[in-house]
Design a protein around this motif. Structure first.
Motif, mmCIF file in Angstrom:
data_model
loop_
_atom_site.group_PDB
_atom_site.id
_atom_site.type_symbol
_atom_site.label_atom_id
_atom_site.label_comp_id
_atom_site.label_asym_id
_atom_site.label_seq_id
_atom_site.Cartn_x
_atom_site.Cartn_y
_atom_site.Cartn_z
ATOM 1 N N LYS A 40 0.821 -1.219 0.000
ATOM 2 C CA LYS A 40 0.000 0.000 0.000
ATOM 3 C C LYS A 40 0.855 1.270 0.000
ATOM 4 O O LYS A 40 0.568 2.238 0.703
ATOM 5 C CB LYS A 40 -0.951 0.015 1.206
ATOM 6 C CG LYS A 40 -1.909 -1.159 1.202
ATOM 7 C CD LYS A 40 -2.626 -1.273 2.521
ATOM 8 C CE LYS A 40 -2.995 -2.713 2.805
ATOM 9 N NZ LYS A 40 -3.263 -2.975 4.195
ATOM 10 N N CYS A 41 1.880 1.243 -0.753
ATOM 11 C CA CYS A 41 2.778 2.409 -0.808
ATOM 12 C C CYS A 41 2.200 3.515 -1.676
ATOM 13 O O CYS A 41 2.690 4.630 -1.691
ATOM 14 C CB CYS A 41 4.143 1.984 -1.338
ATOM 15 S SG CYS A 41 4.051 1.447 -3.057
ATOM 16 N N ARG A 42 1.198 3.224 -2.468
ATOM 17 C CA ARG A 42 0.471 4.178 -3.323
ATOM 18 C C ARG A 42 1.291 4.692 -4.515
ATOM 19 O O ARG A 42 0.931 5.694 -5.137
ATOM 20 C CB ARG A 42 -0.060 5.357 -2.492
ATOM 21 C CG ARG A 42 -0.995 4.892 -1.398
ATOM 22 C CD ARG A 42 -1.469 6.016 -0.513
ATOM 23 N NE ARG A 42 -2.353 6.935 -1.233
ATOM 24 C CZ ARG A 42 -2.990 7.937 -0.638
ATOM 25 N NH1 ARG A 42 -2.876 8.123 0.665
ATOM 26 N NH2 ARG A 42 -3.752 8.743 -1.338
ATOM 27 N N VAL A 43 2.375 3.996 -4.801
ATOM 28 C CA VAL A 43 3.176 4.385 -5.965
ATOM 29 C C VAL A 43 2.325 4.304 -7.237
ATOM 30 O O VAL A 43 2.300 5.224 -8.058
ATOM 31 C CB VAL A 43 4.430 3.492 -6.084
ATOM 32 C CG1 VAL A 43 5.034 3.567 -7.492
ATOM 33 C CG2 VAL A 43 5.467 3.903 -5.058
ATOM 34 N N CYS A 44 1.594 3.217 -7.372
ATOM 35 C CA CYS A 44 0.800 3.027 -8.587
ATOM 36 C C CYS A 44 -0.223 4.147 -8.746
ATOM 37 O O CYS A 44 -0.460 4.631 -9.855
ATOM 38 C CB CYS A 44 0.104 1.668 -8.585
ATOM 39 S SG CYS A 44 -0.778 1.317 -7.071
ATOM 40 N N GLU A 45 -0.782 4.580 -7.644
ATOM 41 C CA GLU A 45 -1.785 5.644 -7.683
ATOM 42 C C GLU A 45 -1.160 6.934 -8.232
ATOM 43 O O GLU A 45 -1.740 7.618 -9.073
ATOM 44 C CB GLU A 45 -2.306 5.873 -6.261
ATOM 45 C CG GLU A 45 -3.465 6.842 -6.157
ATOM 46 C CD GLU A 45 -3.829 7.121 -4.696
ATOM 47 O OE1 GLU A 45 -2.944 7.023 -3.819
ATOM 48 O OE2 GLU A 45 -4.996 7.426 -4.443
ATOM 49 N N ARG A 57 -7.004 0.204 1.877
ATOM 50 C CA ARG A 57 -6.844 -0.748 0.770
ATOM 51 C C ARG A 57 -6.676 -0.023 -0.547
ATOM 52 O O ARG A 57 -7.159 1.100 -0.706
ATOM 53 C CB ARG A 57 -8.138 -1.580 0.685
ATOM 54 C CG ARG A 57 -7.957 -3.078 0.677
ATOM 55 C CD ARG A 57 -9.205 -3.740 0.162
ATOM 56 N NE ARG A 57 -9.141 -3.875 -1.283
ATOM 57 C CZ ARG A 57 -10.138 -4.348 -2.012
ATOM 58 N NH1 ARG A 57 -11.286 -4.693 -1.449
ATOM 59 N NH2 ARG A 57 -10.003 -4.458 -3.310
ATOM 60 N N MET A 58 -6.002 -0.651 -1.479
ATOM 61 C CA MET A 58 -5.897 -0.098 -2.829
ATOM 62 C C MET A 58 -7.068 -0.635 -3.658
ATOM 63 O O MET A 58 -7.362 -1.821 -3.630
ATOM 64 C CB MET A 58 -4.595 -0.536 -3.497
ATOM 65 C CG MET A 58 -3.322 -0.060 -2.853
ATOM 66 S SD MET A 58 -3.169 1.727 -2.763
ATOM 67 C CE MET A 58 -3.249 2.198 -4.490
ATOM 68 N N PHE A 59 -7.698 0.266 -4.418
ATOM 69 C CA PHE A 59 -8.747 -0.153 -5.350
ATOM 70 C C PHE A 59 -8.284 0.085 -6.787
ATOM 71 O O PHE A 59 -7.454 0.966 -7.035
ATOM 72 C CB PHE A 59 -10.036 0.631 -5.088
ATOM 73 C CG PHE A 59 -10.786 0.127 -3.880
ATOM 74 C CD1 PHE A 59 -11.742 -0.879 -4.028
ATOM 75 C CD2 PHE A 59 -10.518 0.642 -2.615
ATOM 76 C CE1 PHE A 59 -12.423 -1.365 -2.917
ATOM 77 C CE2 PHE A 59 -11.199 0.161 -1.507
ATOM 78 C CZ PHE A 59 -12.150 -0.835 -1.655
ATOM 79 N N PHE A 100 6.939 0.266 -11.854
ATOM 80 C CA PHE A 100 7.313 1.054 -10.678
ATOM 81 C C PHE A 100 6.865 0.463 -9.348
ATOM 82 O O PHE A 100 7.309 0.916 -8.293
ATOM 83 C CB PHE A 100 6.827 2.505 -10.830
ATOM 84 C CG PHE A 100 7.775 3.292 -11.683
ATOM 85 C CD1 PHE A 100 7.773 3.135 -13.063
ATOM 86 C CD2 PHE A 100 8.713 4.133 -11.111
ATOM 87 C CE1 PHE A 100 8.686 3.817 -13.853
ATOM 88 C CE2 PHE A 100 9.627 4.821 -11.896
ATOM 89 C CZ PHE A 100 9.605 4.655 -13.274
ATOM 90 N N CYS A 101 6.014 -0.532 -9.341
ATOM 91 C CA CYS A 101 5.586 -1.160 -8.083
ATOM 92 C C CYS A 101 6.805 -1.796 -7.408
ATOM 93 O O CYS A 101 7.480 -2.639 -7.999
ATOM 94 C CB CYS A 101 4.526 -2.228 -8.363
ATOM 95 S SG CYS A 101 4.186 -3.232 -6.907
ATOM 96 N N PRO A 102 7.115 -1.386 -6.192
ATOM 97 C CA PRO A 102 8.364 -1.855 -5.577
ATOM 98 C C PRO A 102 8.327 -3.346 -5.212
ATOM 99 O O PRO A 102 9.380 -3.948 -5.009
ATOM 100 C CB PRO A 102 8.479 -0.990 -4.309
ATOM 101 C CG PRO A 102 7.093 -0.537 -4.009
ATOM 102 C CD PRO A 102 6.388 -0.429 -5.328
ATOM 103 N N THR A 103 7.142 -3.920 -5.125
ATOM 104 C CA THR A 103 7.079 -5.318 -4.688
ATOM 105 C C THR A 103 6.600 -6.256 -5.799
ATOM 106 O O THR A 103 6.260 -7.410 -5.532
ATOM 107 C CB THR A 103 6.131 -5.460 -3.482
ATOM 108 O OG1 THR A 103 4.823 -5.026 -3.885
ATOM 109 C CG2 THR A 103 6.597 -4.635 -2.302
ATOM 110 N N ASN A 104 6.540 -5.740 -7.020
ATOM 111 C CA ASN A 104 6.038 -6.558 -8.141
ATOM 112 C C ASN A 104 4.673 -7.152 -7.840
ATOM 113 O O ASN A 104 4.392 -8.310 -8.157
ATOM 114 C CB ASN A 104 7.002 -7.700 -8.461
ATOM 115 C CG ASN A 104 8.174 -7.205 -9.276
ATOM 116 O OD1 ASN A 104 8.021 -6.275 -10.065
ATOM 117 N ND2 ASN A 104 9.333 -7.797 -9.056
ATOM 118 N N ALA A 105 3.823 -6.347 -7.236
ATOM 119 C CA ALA A 105 2.506 -6.864 -6.845
ATOM 120 C C ALA A 105 1.500 -6.816 -7.991
ATOM 121 O O ALA A 105 0.432 -7.425 -7.886
ATOM 122 C CB ALA A 105 1.973 -6.059 -5.663
ATOM 123 N N LEU A 106 1.839 -6.093 -9.064
ATOM 124 C CA LEU A 106 0.816 -5.856 -10.092
ATOM 125 C C LEU A 106 1.028 -6.674 -11.360
ATOM 126 O O LEU A 106 2.156 -6.894 -11.797
ATOM 127 C CB LEU A 106 0.814 -4.377 -10.487
ATOM 128 C CG LEU A 106 0.237 -3.408 -9.452
ATOM 129 C CD1 LEU A 106 0.625 -1.978 -9.805
ATOM 130 C CD2 LEU A 106 -1.275 -3.544 -9.364
#
Ligand code: SF4
Ligand code: SF4
Lengths: 506, 280
Positions: A22-27, A43-45, A60-66
């Motif tokens: 939930k670092c909000r980088v993607c946002e 939560r991220m939506f 850019f997601c630091p944890t490769n979550a996307l």
């Protein structure tokens, strides 16, 4: 009355919750507002209907979550009514508008580069190792004389023929026209820096050249298009060459509309139009309705530059390109630039991008042949654009008769572009096709220009390797040398237009 | 298949003589250079003029000009002295194209493309001019005594203080001010008969910047859809007056008479005339 949109989302946004911190980088990275953090739920939506698939957040997601992937949800399979056709139609039913798009034609027209193969030496003439022996990629763009008169006095050789201006480039690869306006200042500057570092050219496109960038003029082809944006005497004279833009492969026959959102105060200054207005480039140049008129402008530009610069004329590859090209040469053009069916754009009506024009391979081969048959091929160089993806395509184009190749999409991809085709929205998350300062500052010209130089270096090395394999040590020897090409899986008429033999034919 | 062997005839450069063969066509008197253009090709004339500037000429008198093209264009020398060029005869196409600051007076008519993409300077024509006058003009002023042809002031531009001005004494043909993005155009209609309307249709089609002022009758159907009609205000009158006075000085008209008549002001109704036709 509110009309609901019936569009299907194009992409799936898969967020692996176990990885998301939930670092909000993607946002922050998404100008299309595809991600949102909700404080209440912590939560991220995701908003899939907004995602354009540019992959910025994924990188850019630091944890490769996307994971972003094309949406598998589809209508009933139908070879005629594809998902894309239905979606486009619904969009028009909802807006009544002309559908816009960006980048190049993505339709399945035959890509001839993939049906042409190059030759190599075996046994009878040795190949050359470019790591140990000099390989010449230097190319001269401009008119060549019909013959050369020499005065030889012992060791002293003088050319007495009066030569017309030519521009030397260190590799037969030039950055194609992308205007400041269509692309960001940072992207524009990156192209200028890379061209000057590598010893090749960039093309200003039709949006002018900001004063502080005129120091890169020596490496610039400056355009003079129907809108005549930013065309002042200094602009013309600081350049390496001047190009009259008649047409563009992505939108033959129509003008350009740089949407008002992209006309910032800086753009307004270089283009000399009011801030926030649409920058309208009329479809024709209103002083050119014939070859004689074209000649008028060619010579007006030669006069304005004291006959010191080659003048190029760029057209979209259309059915009668060979006859037009012949007229262009006779009108005084020193360079013929052809932009094919797959050429990119910052904004074009989709119906035109996808349906108008001919593939650059065919246009190139037929123009080169026509000019040779008329005995005037030496009077102009041929620069081709529209759909080059790697150095193999470049070398094949040169063997088909091109003097050099214009690259657009490859340069953008090198800077970060992912071909999402949303350039016309002005929201490019990679900071390339946008004027929004929040987005453009993502592109650092120092870094982006290095990526571009690397690309030029890599391709140039590869071309040398291929040349060496053919037993050739100068690009000049392969220019228009169709003997080094063979067709695979092509019909007779296609081989005929290309002027190459089928594979296995000797 | 067409096949022409060998050299093609160059429409413009064929048989152009070297500069040293041309000096006999010039008479130099201090800063004044007088050139007889009768036997000169346009490139030769322009070669000579450029050479003269380097030799210190500040004023040119060109005699017997018969359609010589691009006069003034080659004088785009960085940090040039501003020179005056007096042309006797008929100036050819693209007179003053890309002009950067010189003054040109034509004692006669001019052909197409006067002031094409002109950057700065002044062009005065004691007669009429052909098509595409002031196309993409970026700065400076043009005064034309009589009529102009089709497609005048297309895509004229401006930025901040750099505002080009075109004044036409007579009337204009169609597509007057098409795609205008800036600048000021004044159409005076001095040669119109009582109750006769201007010739132009599609005035200001696609216009998205700048202002057109018109004296003399214009019917609604002559106007493009992208322009709105207003009364000139104080600021407008200042500009009209200043330029009509200059115009009258050039050609010997009585400016008070001209200024006492009604003018209309045309401005674009939208800065984004075609913004709505696209689906985003
Ligand atoms: S960038 Fe990655 S980790 Fe950060 S909020 Fe978005 S999905 Fe989660
Ligand atoms: S330049 Fe930007 S908006 Fe255009 S295709 Fe590439 S990533 Fe998408």
């Amino acid at each position: 009355m509110f009309m609901m949109s019936y569009q299907l989302p194009e992409f799936v946004i898969e967020r692996r919750e176990d990885k998301c911190i939930k670092c909000r980088v993607c946002e922050r990275q998404c100008a299309f507002e595809g991600h949102e953090y909700d404080e209440e739920f912590d939560r991220m939506f995701s908003y899939e209907d907004k995602c354009v698939g540019c992959q910025r957040c994924v990188v850019f997601c630091p944890t490769n979550a996307l994971i972003i992937k094309p949406h598998p949800g589809d209508y009933r399979p139908n070879a005629n009514w594809t998902r894309e056709k239905l979606q486009d139609l619904k969009k028009q039913a909802e807006t009544g508008g002309v559908i816009l798009t960006g980048s190049g034609n993505d339709k399945g027209y035959r890509i001839y580069w993939d049906h042409l193969v190059l030759n190599a030496s075996q046994v009878t003439n040795p190949s050359i190792d470019p790591l140990r022996e000099p390989m010449e990629l230097r190319t001269f763009l401009g008119r060549k004389p019909d013959s050369l008169q020499l005065e030889i006095d012992g060791d002293d050789v003088q050319i007495t023929t009066e030569l017309t201006p030519n521009v030397a480039i260190e590799t037969p690869i030039v950055f194609t026209a992308m205007s400041y306006g269509a692309i960001s200042y940072q992207a524009f500057k990156s192209l200028a820096m890379a061209a000057s570092e590598f010893g090749t050219l960039f093309n200003t496109g039709e949006g002018g050249l900001p004063t502080e960038l005129r120091k890169y003029g020596k490496n610039a082809i400056v355009q003079c298009a129907s809108g005549r944006f930013g065309v002042d005497p200094e602009y013309l004279n600081c350049s390496a060459a001047v190009e009259i833009k008649i047409g563009q492969g992505a939108k033959p026959g129509i003008g350009g509309h740089l949407p008002g959102e992209k006309v910032s105060v800086w753009i307004s200054e270089t283009r000399m139009i009011p801030e926030g207005t649409d920058a309208l480039s009329p479809a024709p140049q209103h002083d050119i309705y014939s070859i004689e008129d074209l000649s008028m402008l060619i010579y007006a530009l030669k006069e304005a530059t004291n006959y010191e610069k080659p003048v190029s004329v760029k057209i979209a590859a259309v059915h009668n390109a060979p006859a037009i090209a012949s007229g262009m040469v006779r009108a005084g053009a020193d360079i013929i630039a052809l932009d094919g069916l797959r050429g990119g754009t910052g904004a074009a009506p989709k119906i035109i991008r996808d349906n108008v024009g001919i593939p650059i391979e065919m246009a190139l081969a037929s123009v080169d042949r026509r000019l040779r048959e008329e005995g005037i091929r030496n009077k102009a160089s041929i620069l081709v654009a529209g759909g080059f993806r790697n150095s193999g395509d470049v070398l094949k184009a040169i063997a088909l008769g091109a003097d050099a190749v214009y690259i657009g999409s490859p340069a953008l991809i090198a800077m970060g572009c992912t071909m999402c085709q949303k350039c016309y929205t002005g929201k490019c998350n990679w900071g390339i096709c946008t004027q929004d300062p929040y987005l453009t500052k993502r592109l650092n010209p120092e870094i982006a220009s290095q990526r571009l130089v690397n690309l030029l270096r890599g391709w140039s090395h590869e071309i040398k390797e291929m040349l060496g394999g053919m037993g050739i040590n100068a690009i000049e020897s392969v220019r228009g040398n169709r003997d080094h090409l063979r067709g695979v899986g092509l019909e007779d008429w296609e081989l005929d237009v290309l002027g190459v033999k089928g594979a296995g034919e000797v | 298949m067409v096949s022409t062997s060998g050299a093609i005839k160059d429409m413009f450069l064929g048989e152009v003589r070297k500069i040293d063969e041309l000096f006999r066509f010039i008479k130099i008197d201090g800063e004044l250079a007088e050139i007889d253009a009768t036997e000169l090709k346009h490139k030769e004339l322009n070669d000579l003029m450029r050479e003269c500037i380097f030799k210190g000429a500040e004023k040119f008198v060109l005699k017997n000009v018969y359609g010589h093209r691009y006069i003034g264009t080659r004088l785009n020398i960085s940090n040039p002295k501003r020179v005056q060029i007096d042309i006797y005869g008929t100036a050819g196409n693209d007179l003053g194209a890309f002009l950067n600051g010189h003054k040109i007076v034509v004692h006669g008519n001019a052909q197409d493309g006067v002031g094409n993409t002109m950057d700065d300077g002044e062009i005065i024509i004691e007669g009429r001019a052909g098509d595409v006058v002031a196309m993409s003009m970026r700065g400076g002023k043009i005064f034309i005594r009589d009529n102009v042809g089709y497609r005048t002031a297309i895509h004229m531009k401006e930025f901040e203080n750099k505002v080009p001005v075109l004044v036409v004494g007579g009337t204009a043909q169609d597509f007057f001010g098409e795609y205008m993005a800036g600048g000021r155009v004044i159409l005076l209609g001095l040669n119109l008969k009582e109750n006769e309307a201007h010739k132009a249709h599609y005035i200001g089609t696609g216009m998205h910047g700048g202002i057109i002022y018109i004296r003399g009758k214009v019917e609604d159907y002559q106007l493009g859809r992208e322009v709105g009609v207003l009364e000139p205000e104080k600021e407008d009158w200042k500009l009209i007056e200043e330029n009509v006075r200059r115009f009258s000085d050039c050609f010997g008209f009585n400016s008070d008479d001209i200024l006492s008549d009604k003018f209309i002001k045309l401005i674009p109704v939208s800065r984004r005339p075609y913004g709505k036709i696209y689906a985003y």
